[in-house]
Design a protein around this motif. Structure first.
Motif, PDB file in Angstrom:
ATOM      1  N   UNK A  94       0.825  -1.193   0.000  1.00  0.00           N
ATOM      2  CA  UNK A  94       0.000   0.000   0.000  1.00  0.00           C
ATOM      3  C   UNK A  94       0.868   1.256   0.000  1.00  0.00           C
ATOM      4  N   UNK A  95       1.877   1.274   0.824  1.00  0.00           N
ATOM      5  CA  UNK A  95       2.735   2.458   0.928  1.00  0.00           C
ATOM      6  C   UNK A  95       3.451   2.758  -0.387  1.00  0.00           C
ATOM      7  N   UNK A  96       3.916   1.740  -1.090  1.00  0.00           N
ATOM      8  CA  UNK A  96       4.651   1.989  -2.331  1.00  0.00           C
ATOM      9  C   UNK A  96       3.723   2.327  -3.496  1.00  0.00           C
ATOM     10  N   UNK A  97       2.429   2.033  -3.384  1.00  0.00           N
ATOM     11  CA  UNK A  97       1.522   2.201  -4.525  1.00  0.00           C
ATOM     12  C   UNK A  97       0.419   3.238  -4.317  1.00  0.00           C
ATOM     13  N   UNK A  98       0.272   3.785  -3.134  1.00  0.00           N
ATOM     14  CA  UNK A  98      -0.894   4.630  -2.864  1.00  0.00           C
ATOM     15  C   UNK A  98      -0.924   5.938  -3.635  1.00  0.00           C
ATOM     16  N   UNK A  99       0.217   6.389  -4.131  1.00  0.00           N
ATOM     17  CA  UNK A  99       0.256   7.638  -4.893  1.00  0.00           C
ATOM     18  C   UNK A  99       0.374   7.399  -6.397  1.00  0.00           C
ATOM     19  N   UNK A 100       0.218   6.144  -6.820  1.00  0.00           N
ATOM     20  CA  UNK A 100       0.359   5.795  -8.233  1.00  0.00           C
ATOM     21  C   UNK A 100      -1.023   5.489  -8.812  1.00  0.00           C
ATOM     22  N   UNK A 101      -1.405   6.238  -9.832  1.00  0.00           N
ATOM     23  CA  UNK A 101      -2.704   6.065 -10.475  1.00  0.00           C
ATOM     24  C   UNK A 101      -2.828   4.644 -11.026  1.00  0.00           C
ATOM     25  N   UNK A 102      -4.009   4.065 -10.863  1.00  0.00           N
ATOM     26  CA  UNK A 102      -4.311   2.824 -11.561  1.00  0.00           C
ATOM     27  C   UNK A 102      -4.537   1.593 -10.719  1.00  0.00           C
ATOM     28  N   UNK A 103      -4.192   1.622  -9.454  1.00  0.00           N
ATOM     29  CA  UNK A 103      -4.386   0.462  -8.604  1.00  0.00           C
ATOM     30  C   UNK A 103      -5.396   0.725  -7.506  1.00  0.00           C
ATOM     31  N   UNK A 104      -5.754  -0.332  -6.789  1.00  0.00           N
ATOM     32  CA  UNK A 104      -6.718  -0.160  -5.703  1.00  0.00           C
ATOM     33  C   UNK A 104      -6.129   0.675  -4.562  1.00  0.00           C
ATOM     34  N   UNK A 105      -4.808   0.681  -4.447  1.00  0.00           N
ATOM     35  CA  UNK A 105      -4.177   1.498  -3.407  1.00  0.00           C
ATOM     36  C   UNK A 105      -4.478   2.978  -3.658  1.00  0.00           C
ATOM     37  N   UNK A 106      -4.409   3.383  -4.921  1.00  0.00           N
ATOM     38  CA  UNK A 106      -4.742   4.759  -5.307  1.00  0.00           C
ATOM     39  C   UNK A 106      -6.204   5.060  -4.960  1.00  0.00           C
ATOM     40  N   UNK A 192      -2.789   9.406 -15.811  1.00  0.00           N
ATOM     41  CA  UNK A 192      -4.026  10.175 -15.824  1.00  0.00           C
ATOM     42  C   UNK A 192      -5.069   9.460 -14.996  1.00  0.00           C
ATOM     43  N   UNK A 193      -5.620  10.155 -14.004  1.00  0.00           N
ATOM     44  CA  UNK A 193      -6.685   9.585 -13.188  1.00  0.00           C
ATOM     45  C   UNK A 193      -8.023   9.906 -13.849  1.00  0.00           C
ATOM     46  N   UNK A 194      -8.860   8.896 -14.020  1.00  0.00           N
ATOM     47  CA  UNK A 194     -10.177   9.081 -14.626  1.00  0.00           C
ATOM     48  C   UNK A 194     -11.164   8.207 -13.894  1.00  0.00           C
TER      49      UNK A 194
END
Length: 197
Positions: A94-106, A192-194
């Protein structure tokens, strides 16, 4: 828009059951998607993300471990009254992915409604860069698009082979899902977040 009270109550009750089945390792349960945004219709899924802290000293989890824990929780927790998608992640992931668009962590980070939280025993240890996470997210969306496309082909073949098989509407829905997921892969590749809306 906040979640509807009935959706929040359903997610909270489910989170309690997940935490009870989590062998003391569940650290967070969050609702994402249309039910978290308060835009759900009667047929909408309940999308739940569970953070599970592995035992101290355990090797970092990969797809196999995430799937195994998700499947275990699904077996041990009675099904909620609506179709539910369940994702399992670790605090590290979660920590490594929460700021990356496209995953459930985001999604947890940007729209999630936390319905259960317990502090982790250890600080998270990110092991991958945001670029590595982004590439993994793009690959996952492409894979989902191809799976949906396979479903479109299978439905079309079934419809052609048997009367009363899959309808043209089923094939169109699977094709729509394939295109949507391919577009998501492209958007994620460009950061891009959509939303579906």
């Amino acid at each position: 828009m906040p979640p509807k009270p009935e959706d929040l109550a359903m997610a909270t009750e489910l989170a309690g059951r997940i935490a009870a089945a989590g062998r003391g390792r569940v650290r967070c349960v969050a609702m994402v998607g249309s039910r978290a945004r308060g835009t759900a219709g009667p047929e909408s899924d309940l999308d739940i993300v569970v953070l599970v802290e592995p035992e101290a000293g355990a090797a970092p989890w990969g797809p196999k471990e995430f799937r195994a824990e998700r499947d275990r929780l699904r077996r041990e927790v009675a099904a909620p009254p609506v179709r539910t998608d369940l994702w399992v992640r670790t605090p590290d992931r979660f920590e490594e992915a929460r700021h990356v668009v496209g995953g459930v962590e985001w999604l947890v980070e940007t729209e999630g409604v936390v319905v259960y939280r317990r502090a982790p025993d250890r600080p998270p240890v990110p092991r991958r860069t945001p670029e590595q996470v982004r590439r993994e997210n793009v690959s996952a969306w492409v894979e989902h698009a191809l799976l949906a496309l396979d479903g479109t082909t299978a439905r079309a073949n079934a419809s052609a082979l048997a009367a009363g098989g899959a309808s043209a509407g089923d094939s169109r829905e699977a094709a729509r899902a394939a295109v949507e997921r391919a577009v998501n892969a492209l958007l994620v590749a460009h950061g891009v977040a959509a939303t579906k809306e």
